[in-house]
Write a protein that holds these residues in place. Structure first.
Motif, PDB file in Angstrom:
ATOM      1  N   GLN A  32      30.350  12.615  15.353  1.00 13.61           N
ATOM      2  CA  GLN A  32      30.807  14.002  15.291  1.00 13.61           C
ATOM      3  C   GLN A  32      32.229  13.973  15.824  1.00 13.61           C
ATOM      4  OE1 GLN A  32      28.168  16.593  17.427  1.00 13.61           O
ATOM      5  NE2 GLN A  32      26.407  15.997  16.197  1.00 13.61           N
ATOM      6  N   VAL A  33      33.176  14.130  14.924  1.00 12.55           N
ATOM      7  CA  VAL A  33      34.582  13.940  15.300  1.00 12.55           C
ATOM      8  C   VAL A  33      35.319  15.282  15.271  1.00 12.55           C
ATOM      9  CG1 VAL A  33      36.725  12.721  14.759  1.00 12.55           C
ATOM     10  CG2 VAL A  33      34.519  11.634  14.312  1.00 12.55           C
ATOM     11  N   TRP A  34      36.135  15.513  16.295  1.00  7.99           N
ATOM     12  CA  TRP A  34      36.925  16.740  16.352  1.00  7.99           C
ATOM     13  C   TRP A  34      38.057  16.673  15.333  1.00  7.99           C
ATOM     14  CZ3 TRP A  34      36.094  21.321  18.424  1.00  7.99           C
ATOM     15  CH2 TRP A  34      37.163  22.222  18.525  1.00  7.99           C
ATOM     16  N   ARG A  35      38.096  17.638  14.412  1.00  8.93           N
ATOM     17  CA  ARG A  35      39.186  17.698  13.437  1.00  8.93           C
ATOM     18  C   ARG A  35      39.976  18.978  13.680  1.00  8.93           C
ATOM     19  NH1 ARG A  35      38.853  13.986   9.223  1.00  8.93           N
ATOM     20  NH2 ARG A  35      41.096  14.313   9.413  1.00  8.93           N
ATOM     21  N   GLN A  36      41.279  18.816  13.783  1.00  6.59           N
ATOM     22  CA  GLN A  36      42.138  19.981  14.014  1.00  6.59           C
ATOM     23  C   GLN A  36      43.456  19.723  13.300  1.00  6.59           C
ATOM     24  OE1 GLN A  36      42.266  21.212  18.157  1.00  6.59           O
ATOM     25  NE2 GLN A  36      44.211  22.279  17.911  1.00  6.59           N
ATOM     26  N   LYS A  37      43.835  20.602  12.394  1.00  6.97           N
ATOM     27  CA  LYS A  37      45.001  20.371  11.529  1.00  6.97           C
ATOM     28  C   LYS A  37      46.297  20.220  12.305  1.00  6.97           C
ATOM     29  CE  LYS A  37      44.727  21.540   6.750  1.00  6.97           C
ATOM     30  NZ  LYS A  37      43.264  21.265   6.618  1.00  6.97           N
ATOM     31  N   ASN A  38      46.499  21.147  13.260  1.00  7.80           N
ATOM     32  CA  ASN A  38      47.725  21.105  14.059  1.00  7.80           C
ATOM     33  C   ASN A  38      47.470  21.836  15.373  1.00  7.80           C
ATOM     34  OD1 ASN A  38      48.068  23.949  13.572  1.00  7.80           O
ATOM     35  ND2 ASN A  38      48.812  23.375  11.532  1.00  7.80           N
ATOM     36  N   GLU A  70      41.355  13.373   4.100  1.00  8.53           N
ATOM     37  CA  GLU A  70      42.355  13.180   5.157  1.00  8.53           C
ATOM     38  C   GLU A  70      41.795  12.266   6.262  1.00  8.53           C
ATOM     39  OE1 GLU A  70      45.295  14.930   5.027  1.00  8.53           O
ATOM     40  OE2 GLU A  70      46.049  14.499   7.042  1.00  8.53           O
ATOM     41  N   PRO A  71      42.474  11.145   6.575  1.00 12.01           N
ATOM     42  CA  PRO A  71      41.970  10.295   7.667  1.00 12.01           C
ATOM     43  C   PRO A  71      42.091  10.991   9.027  1.00 12.01           C
ATOM     44  CG  PRO A  71      44.092   9.496   6.880  1.00 12.01           C
ATOM     45  CD  PRO A  71      43.690  10.611   5.963  1.00 12.01           C
ATOM     46  N   VAL A  72      41.334  10.492   9.986  1.00 15.25           N
ATOM     47  CA  VAL A  72      41.357  11.079  11.324  1.00 15.25           C
ATOM     48  C   VAL A  72      42.583  10.562  12.083  1.00 15.25           C
ATOM     49  CG1 VAL A  72      40.121  11.289  13.523  1.00 15.25           C
ATOM     50  CG2 VAL A  72      38.823  11.074  11.381  1.00 15.25           C
ATOM     51  N   ALA A  73      43.379  11.485  12.614  1.00 10.97           N
ATOM     52  CA  ALA A  73      44.540  11.056  13.402  1.00 10.97           C
ATOM     53  C   ALA A  73      44.080  10.701  14.817  1.00 10.97           C
ATOM     54  CB  ALA A  73      45.578  12.168  13.456  1.00 10.97           C
ATOM     55  N   PHE A  74      44.404   9.485  15.251  1.00  8.03           N
ATOM     56  CA  PHE A  74      44.128   9.114  16.646  1.00  8.03           C
ATOM     57  C   PHE A  74      45.233   8.200  17.154  1.00  8.03           C
ATOM     58  CE2 PHE A  74      42.020   5.838  14.123  1.00  8.03           C
ATOM     59  CZ  PHE A  74      42.251   4.654  14.817  1.00  8.03           C
ATOM     60  N   ASP A  75      45.479   8.239  18.447  1.00  8.45           N
ATOM     61  CA  ASP A  75      46.559   7.438  19.028  1.00  8.45           C
ATOM     62  C   ASP A  75      46.075   6.049  19.418  1.00  8.45           C
ATOM     63  OD1 ASP A  75      48.904   8.955  18.991  1.00  8.45           O
ATOM     64  OD2 ASP A  75      48.149  10.234  20.624  1.00  8.45           O
ATOM     65  N   ASN A 109      45.248  22.280  28.878  1.00  9.35           N
ATOM     66  CA  ASN A 109      46.355  23.057  28.312  1.00  9.35           C
ATOM     67  C   ASN A 109      47.670  22.296  28.376  1.00  9.35           C
ATOM     68  OD1 ASN A 109      44.331  24.859  28.162  1.00  9.35           O
ATOM     69  ND2 ASN A 109      45.264  26.411  29.483  1.00  9.35           N
ATOM     70  N   ALA A 110      47.788  21.412  29.389  1.00 11.58           N
ATOM     71  CA  ALA A 110      49.025  20.650  29.535  1.00 11.58           C
ATOM     72  C   ALA A 110      49.110  19.492  28.534  1.00 11.58           C
ATOM     73  CB  ALA A 110      49.152  20.127  30.959  1.00 11.58           C
ATOM     74  N   PHE A 111      48.017  19.239  27.802  1.00 15.28           N
ATOM     75  CA  PHE A 111      47.988  18.198  26.759  1.00 15.28           C
ATOM     76  C   PHE A 111      47.584  18.839  25.424  1.00 15.28           C
ATOM     77  CE2 PHE A 111      46.444  14.560  29.827  1.00 15.28           C
ATOM     78  CZ  PHE A 111      47.737  14.372  30.285  1.00 15.28           C
ATOM     79  N   PRO A 112      48.488  19.595  24.791  1.00 20.65           N
ATOM     80  CA  PRO A 112      48.080  20.248  23.543  1.00 20.65           C
ATOM     81  C   PRO A 112      47.738  19.236  22.451  1.00 20.65           C
ATOM     82  CG  PRO A 112      50.433  20.575  23.994  1.00 20.65           C
ATOM     83  CD  PRO A 112      49.869  19.885  25.187  1.00 20.65           C
ATOM     84  N   VAL A 113      46.759  19.579  21.636  1.00 21.46           N
ATOM     85  CA  VAL A 113      46.374  18.694  20.533  1.00 21.46           C
ATOM     86  C   VAL A 113      47.489  18.724  19.482  1.00 21.46           C
ATOM     87  CG1 VAL A 113      44.754  18.414  18.607  1.00 21.46           C
ATOM     88  CG2 VAL A 113      43.902  19.006  20.903  1.00 21.46           C
ATOM     89  N   ILE A 114      47.917  17.539  19.035  1.00 19.95           N
ATOM     90  CA  ILE A 114      48.902  17.476  17.947  1.00 19.95           C
ATOM     91  C   ILE A 114      48.152  17.551  16.627  1.00 19.95           C
ATOM     92  CG2 ILE A 114      50.671  16.076  16.814  1.00 19.95           C
ATOM     93  CD1 ILE A 114      51.150  14.750  19.597  1.00 19.95           C
ATOM     94  N   LYS A 115      47.154  16.679  16.522  1.00 18.72           N
ATOM     95  CA  LYS A 115      46.307  16.677  15.328  1.00 18.72           C
ATOM     96  C   LYS A 115      45.042  15.887  15.661  1.00 18.72           C
ATOM     97  CE  LYS A 115      46.300  15.726  10.464  1.00 18.72           C
ATOM     98  NZ  LYS A 115      46.814  15.016   9.331  1.00 18.72           N
ATOM     99  N   ASP A 116      43.896  16.370  15.252  1.00 17.08           N
ATOM    100  CA  ASP A 116      42.608  15.704  15.478  1.00 17.08           C
ATOM    101  C   ASP A 116      42.456  15.201  16.919  1.00 17.08           C
ATOM    102  OD1 ASP A 116      42.106  16.216  12.816  1.00 17.08           O
ATOM    103  OD2 ASP A 116      42.757  14.236  12.136  1.00 17.08           O
ATOM    104  N   LEU A 117      42.493  13.858  17.079  1.00 16.67           N
ATOM    105  CA  LEU A 117      42.241  13.282  18.408  1.00 16.67           C
ATOM    106  C   LEU A 117      43.531  12.945  19.145  1.00 16.67           C
ATOM    107  CD1 LEU A 117      39.342  10.901  17.340  1.00 16.67           C
ATOM    108  CD2 LEU A 117      39.160  13.165  18.390  1.00 16.67           C
ATOM    109  N   SER A 118      44.639  13.282  18.521  1.00 18.72           N
ATOM    110  CA  SER A 118      45.922  12.903  19.093  1.00 18.72           C
ATOM    111  C   SER A 118      46.487  14.076  19.906  1.00 18.72           C
ATOM    112  CB  SER A 118      46.838  12.527  17.918  1.00 18.72           C
ATOM    113  OG  SER A 118      48.147  12.419  18.342  1.00 18.72           O
ATOM    114  N   VAL A 119      46.792  13.820  21.185  1.00 21.01           N
ATOM    115  CA  VAL A 119      47.315  14.900  22.030  1.00 21.01           C
ATOM    116  C   VAL A 119      48.732  14.588  22.503  1.00 21.01           C
ATOM    117  CG1 VAL A 119      45.026  15.612  22.860  1.00 21.01           C
ATOM    118  CG2 VAL A 119      46.359  13.955  24.187  1.00 21.01           C
TER     119      VAL A 119
END
Ligand code: SF4
Ligand code: FES
Lengths: 251, 224
Positions: A10-16, A53-58, A108-118
């Motif tokens: 179950q992966v968190w997906r968030q466009k921006n 769309e692939p999952v963005a992760f750092d 809040n100090a680490f806003p999500v950029i996309k999916d799993l990337s903050v």
């Protein structure tokens, strides 16, 4: 030993940053020797193959030193194992058929950029606020010119192993950054090279930390328990001491 | 104020205030607990009443009381504001909750435990402190001492239960707060820190236990 396994994700997906995110379900054929990130590579190839769309992760080093691989796995930053990063976690730590929930650091100090990337630039700004360390320029000095007792060197080194990943913030109920800031302040205030700016540095870094919107520490100890480098809670008491002394000196 | 304004503005200054006021409240608990324990002399409350009388009329104690109430109010206001502020630092909550082995539940619930203690305190002050300090409020007399008053309150099982629950909250609040205060003071010593942790744990169990035992013992009619 069985060499393939299937996990449900179950992966968190968030466009921006602005978008509302949600969890998506995937299932991945993997094997126990893969690292957690390699399992994500397999997932992404699968998604690309299906035209999704692939999952963005750092990630960067994939050997536990860069601090990029920020994933909260089943509620624990860097997964269920102690003292390792996500990239050092292997699928053999899970069972065939497991459901694994993966989400980004949440603060809040680490806003999500996309999916799993903050976005962890707030950490960079804290480091920058610490400023420079005065050193003599000119000829390179002899390495043993400044004597540092072994125990001090060891303690400073232990604090210096912080890789700035932000797991401490993600684990903390208050989203506090004090373990990270404590590690940086401890390292430099122990070493002779850090003495000139010792007091102004700690005050500037704490001011920046507060301004970035991290919470206030309540000494729960979750940060240290989840830290992939095992940074001890004592760095926070050092931070408290250094900061209070500097403030009482009117800095 | 200049130099000290950080005590109410910065995250570390604010927790320093929590620690200093917390430790003074701990010191107060020692005195309070010692006086309460006087009921165990089994002398019909003579020692207890004498101690209570002393506390009510000694000028130094009355002055210390003003300081204590000030400290208590700061601890409450600062604590509530810190807790509410901290709750605003993570707007998007986690979807998965881990087995929280990384910290104790009570260390994560200091705001909640503190709020329970605040409610308890309102009831407790109304029950005893007001009568013992302000004669106009029903007041104490020769024939109706604080001791008698206490026997009367604890015949009812409702206050007995609430007092025991209050003491349990106190125990957990102390279990985290005691050692946490010293961490905030920046004390980190290979010998002292483990000693403080042990002392803190012992204090957090013994003191609330003594407090809680009194209503129970009175309710059971074991002291009269
Ligand atoms: S203190 Fe530990 S958890 Fe926090 S940033 Fe450094 S390495 Fe990561
Ligand atoms: S990718 Fe560098 S620490 Fe994990």
């Amino acid at each position: 030993m069985k060499h393939s396994m299937k996990v449900n994700l179950q992966v968190w997906r968030q466009k921006n940053t602005q978008a509302q995110g949600n969890f998506e379900n995937y299932s991945v054929e993997t094997n126990p020797d893969m690292s957690f990130l390699e399992m994500f590579d397999v997932l992404n190839e699968q998604l690309i193959h299906d035209g999704k769309e692939p999952v963005a992760f750092d990630h960067d080093c994939r050997e536990g030193i860069c601090g990029m691989c920020s994933m909260v796995i089943n509620g624990n930053p860097h997964g269920p194992k102690q003292a390792i990063t996500t990239c050092q976690l292997h699928m053999r730590s899970f069972n065939d058929g497991d459901t694994i929930v993966v989400e980004p650091w949440r603060a809040n100090a680490f806003p999500v950029i996309k999916d799993l990337s903050v976005n962890r630039s707030s950490f960079d700004r804290i480091i920058a606020s610490g400023g420079f360390v005065s050193v003599n320029t000119g000829n390179a000095v002899d390495a043993n010119n400044i004597l540092i007792p072994k125990d001090i060197a060891d303690e400073a080194f232990e604090a210096a192993t912080c890789i700035g990943c932000g797991a401490c913030v993600s684990a903390c109920i208050n989203a506090s950054a004090m373990l990270f800031v404590g590690a940086k302040v401890t390292q430099l205030s122990l070493l002779p090279q850090g003495q000139s700016e010792r007091q102004s540095r700690v005050v500037a870094m704490v001011n920046q930390m507060d301004a970035e919107g991290f919470g206030a520490c309540t000494n729960t100890g979750a940060c240290s328990a989840e830290c992939p480098k095992g940074i001890p809670l004592s760095v926070i008491s050092t931070l408290n001491r250094e900061y209070t002394k500097a403030k009482l000196n009117g800095i | 104020m200049g130099v000290l304004s950080f005590l109410f503005s910065s995250s570390i200054g604010r927790k320093l205030v929590m620690a200093v006021t917390g430790v003074s409240l701990i010191a107060f608990l020692v005195v309070h607990c010692a006086i309460n324990a006087c009921v165990f002399f089994m002398d019909g409350g003579a020692t207890f009443n004498a101690a209570a009388e002393f506390m009510a009329h000694n000028l130094f104690i009355r002055l210390a009381e003003v300081g204590l109430i000030g400290g208590l109010l700061i601890h409450i206001v600062q604590g509530l504001s810190l807790t509410l502020n901290n709750m605003k630092k993570r707007n998007n909550k986690y979807g998965s909750s881990p087995k929280r082995t990384n910290s104790t539940w009570y260390s994560r619930s200091m705001g909640l435990l503190g709020t329970i203690l605040l409610l308890f305190l309102v009831m407790h002050l109304k029950d005893f402190w007001i009568v013992s300090r302000f004669d106009a409020q029903g007041g104490l007399t020769e024939s109706k001492t604080l001791y008698h008053f206490m026997l009367e309150v604890f015949t009812n099982p409702v206050p007995v239960t609430l007092y025991v629950l209050g003491c349990i909250s106190l125990a957990y609040h102390l279990l985290h707060g005691f050692q946490s205060a010293f961490q905030t003071f920046g004390l980190n010593h290979p010998i002292l820190t483990p000693m403080i942790k042990t002392l803190g744990a012992a204090f957090s169990i013994i003191v609330p236990l003594v407090f809680a035992s009194i209503p129970v013992v009175i309710h059971l009619g074991l002291i009269k």
